[in-house]
Design an enzyme around this catalytic site. Structure first.
Site, short mmCIF file in Angstrom:
data_model
loop_
_atom_site.label_atom_id
_atom_site.label_comp_id
_atom_site.label_asym_id
_atom_site.label_seq_id
_atom_site.Cartn_x
_atom_site.Cartn_y
_atom_site.Cartn_z
CG HIS A 102 -1.77 -1.16 1.55
ND1 HIS A 102 -1.63 -2.11 2.41
CD2 HIS A 102 -2.87 -1.51 0.61
CE1 HIS A 102 -2.71 -2.81 2.41
NE2 HIS A 102 -3.30 -2.55 1.29
CD GLN A 150 -13.86 -5.32 -1.62
OE1 GLN A 150 -13.99 -4.11 -2.04
NE2 GLN A 150 -12.74 -5.86 -1.93
N GLY A 197 -2.68 -1.67 -7.59
CA GLY A 197 -1.53 -2.53 -7.33
C GLY A 197 -1.93 -3.85 -8.57
CE LYS A 203 -1.37 -10.35 -3.52
NZ LYS A 203 -2.58 -10.09 -3.17
CG ASP A 204 -5.32 -7.09 -5.66
OD1 ASP A 204 -5.90 -8.18 -5.07
OD2 ASP A 204 -4.48 -6.38 -4.94
CB VAL A 263 5.67 -4.36 -2.40
CG1 VAL A 263 6.60 -4.50 -1.44
CG2 VAL A 263 5.70 -2.91 -3.20
CB SER A 287 -1.46 -10.44 0.85
OG SER A 287 -2.73 -10.63 1.32
CB SER A 288 -4.39 -7.23 4.40
OG SER A 288 -3.91 -5.93 4.12
P1 AMP Z 1 -6.37 -3.78 -0.50
O1 AMP Z 1 -5.95 -2.87 0.74
O2 AMP Z 1 -5.98 -5.28 -0.27
O3 AMP Z 1 -7.63 -3.56 -0.98
O4 AMP Z 1 -5.45 -3.08 -1.39
C1 AMP Z 1 -5.48 -1.77 -1.87
C2 AMP Z 1 -4.46 -1.62 -2.98
O5 AMP Z 1 -3.13 -1.96 -2.53
C3 AMP Z 1 -4.91 -2.20 -4.32
O6 AMP Z 1 -4.69 -1.39 -5.50
C4 AMP Z 1 -3.95 -3.35 -4.36
O7 AMP Z 1 -3.84 -4.07 -5.65
C5 AMP Z 1 -2.59 -2.68 -3.79
N1 AMP Z 1 -1.73 -4.00 -3.36
C6 AMP Z 1 -2.10 -4.92 -2.33
N2 AMP Z 1 -0.98 -5.75 -2.15
C7 AMP Z 1 -0.13 -5.06 -2.66
C8 AMP Z 1 1.43 -5.52 -2.95
N3 AMP Z 1 1.90 -6.58 -2.44
N4 AMP Z 1 2.11 -4.64 -3.80
C9 AMP Z 1 1.49 -3.41 -4.51
N5 AMP Z 1 0.28 -3.28 -4.39
C10 AMP Z 1 -0.57 -3.91 -3.44
#
Ligand code: AMP
Length: 295
Positions: free
Chosen positions: A48, A72, A158, A160-161, A187, A196-197
């Site tokens: 993030h 979601q 990201g 990642k998704d 990352v 990942s969370s």
């Molecule tokens: P989330 O909190 O999981 O909904 O993610 C919020 C944003 O952070 C989204 O655009 C994700 O794709 C991005 N994100 C989550 N994990 C990563 C990571 N490891 N590297 C880069 N971006 C990330």
């Protein structure tokens, strides 16, 4: 010296109110500032923060949001136990340079009796959408609302998704939304595990085996670099790696066109390939991906 540096650090403002977000953005825009937006569900990690750092750019104002979006999550998914370390999240986002943190309450985004939904058929029911029916409808619906309030010049997502990025890029394009969508690379931990969370759900033994996802993708990349033409062959390579990780249960291994998400049989059949994987490791459902362009 320390105190001087600390006192010069601009304070991050935060609010739950959509009206306050609109006001702040209007003032920045009137002052000629561009606005970048980083939506998150919190449990902030370095992935993030990398988006925030990219979003900051020169002279940009950065709005981040934290909202664990109930729409979601499917029944039986982890909405209730999703980590919510809000004080830590605020500290990390402030230190990374967020100007305004928006923490909407569910009622701010979903008024009583709300019914309106946004969908991107053809992209939202494959891969993650097949495993998690309704997931992307929740994502597109909430992100459209967030964008309507923040009205950013740039939306940061990201890699990642990857499917989420594809779906949201298409939504922005189809609805003629005046925002540029940018993607930042995934990352990873030093051993390759994508941050990942949900990694917080892993026991030490599961954490050790979670590297299977990125190890499988590394094997996929090697086979593509070595000239593998068959998508089935690439998938076999991933699964061969995964056989060495008994705690990892495959959800899917897919080789698709990175733009359309359509399955690919011949790896030379798409300009850009997406190898997307999902697996359960103990209580955590993890995803990862790699993009690859045939030369
Ligand atoms: P989330 O909190 O999981 O909904 O993610 C919020 C944003 O952070 C989204 O655009 C994700 O794709 C991005 N994100 C989550 N994990 C990563 C990571 N490891 N590297 C880069 N971006 C990330």
């Amino acid at each position: 010296m320390r105190a001087a540096i600390a006192s010069r650090a601009p304070a991050m403002r935060r609010t739950t109110s959509p009206a306050r977000v609109r006001d702040a953005v209007a003032r920045w825009r009137a002052g000629g500032k561009a606005v970048a937006f980083v939506p998150t569900m919190g449990a902030i990690h370095a992935g993030h923060l990398s988006l925030v750092v990219r979003a900051r750019g020169t002279g940009r104002r950065v709005v981040a949001s934290i909202f664990v979006n109930p729409l979601q999550f499917g029944p039986g998914e982890d909405f209730g136990r999703y980590p919510r370390p809000i004080a830590r999240d605020r500290r990390l986002l402030a230190a990374a340079g967020v100007d305004l943190l928006w923490e909407p309450r569910a009622g701010d985004l979903y008024p009583d009796g709300h019914r309106t939904r946004v969908r991107v058929p053809g992209l939202d029911e494959v891969l993650e959408g097949a495993s998690r029916p309704g997931h992307f409808e929740g994502v597109t619906t909430v992100v459209l609302k967030l964008l309507d309030v923040v009205t950013p010049d740039v939306l940061w997502l990201g890699q990642k998704d990857a499917q989420q990025a594809v779906v949201l890029e298409r939504m922005v394009r189809d609805l003629l939304l005046p925002v540029a969508v940018k993607r930042a690379p995934t990352v990873r931990e030093p051993d390759g595990l994508a941050l990942s969370s949900r990694n917080a759900y892993l026991s030490p033994a599961e954490r050790a085996q979670a590297v299977a996802l990125c190890r499988g993708l590394e094997a996929a990349r090697e086979s593509l670099e070595a000239g593998e033409r068959s998508a089935a062959g690439v998938k076999r390579r991933v699964r061969a790696v995964w056989r060495g990780f008994p705690l990892v249960r495959e959800d899917y291994v897919a080789v698709v066109d990175a733009r359309t998400l359509a399955p690919v049989r011949d790896t030379r059949g798409a300009r850009r390939l997406l190898v997307a994987v999902a697996a359960a490791v103990g209580p955590a459902r993890l995803i990862d991906n790699l993009e690859w362009s045939p030369r």
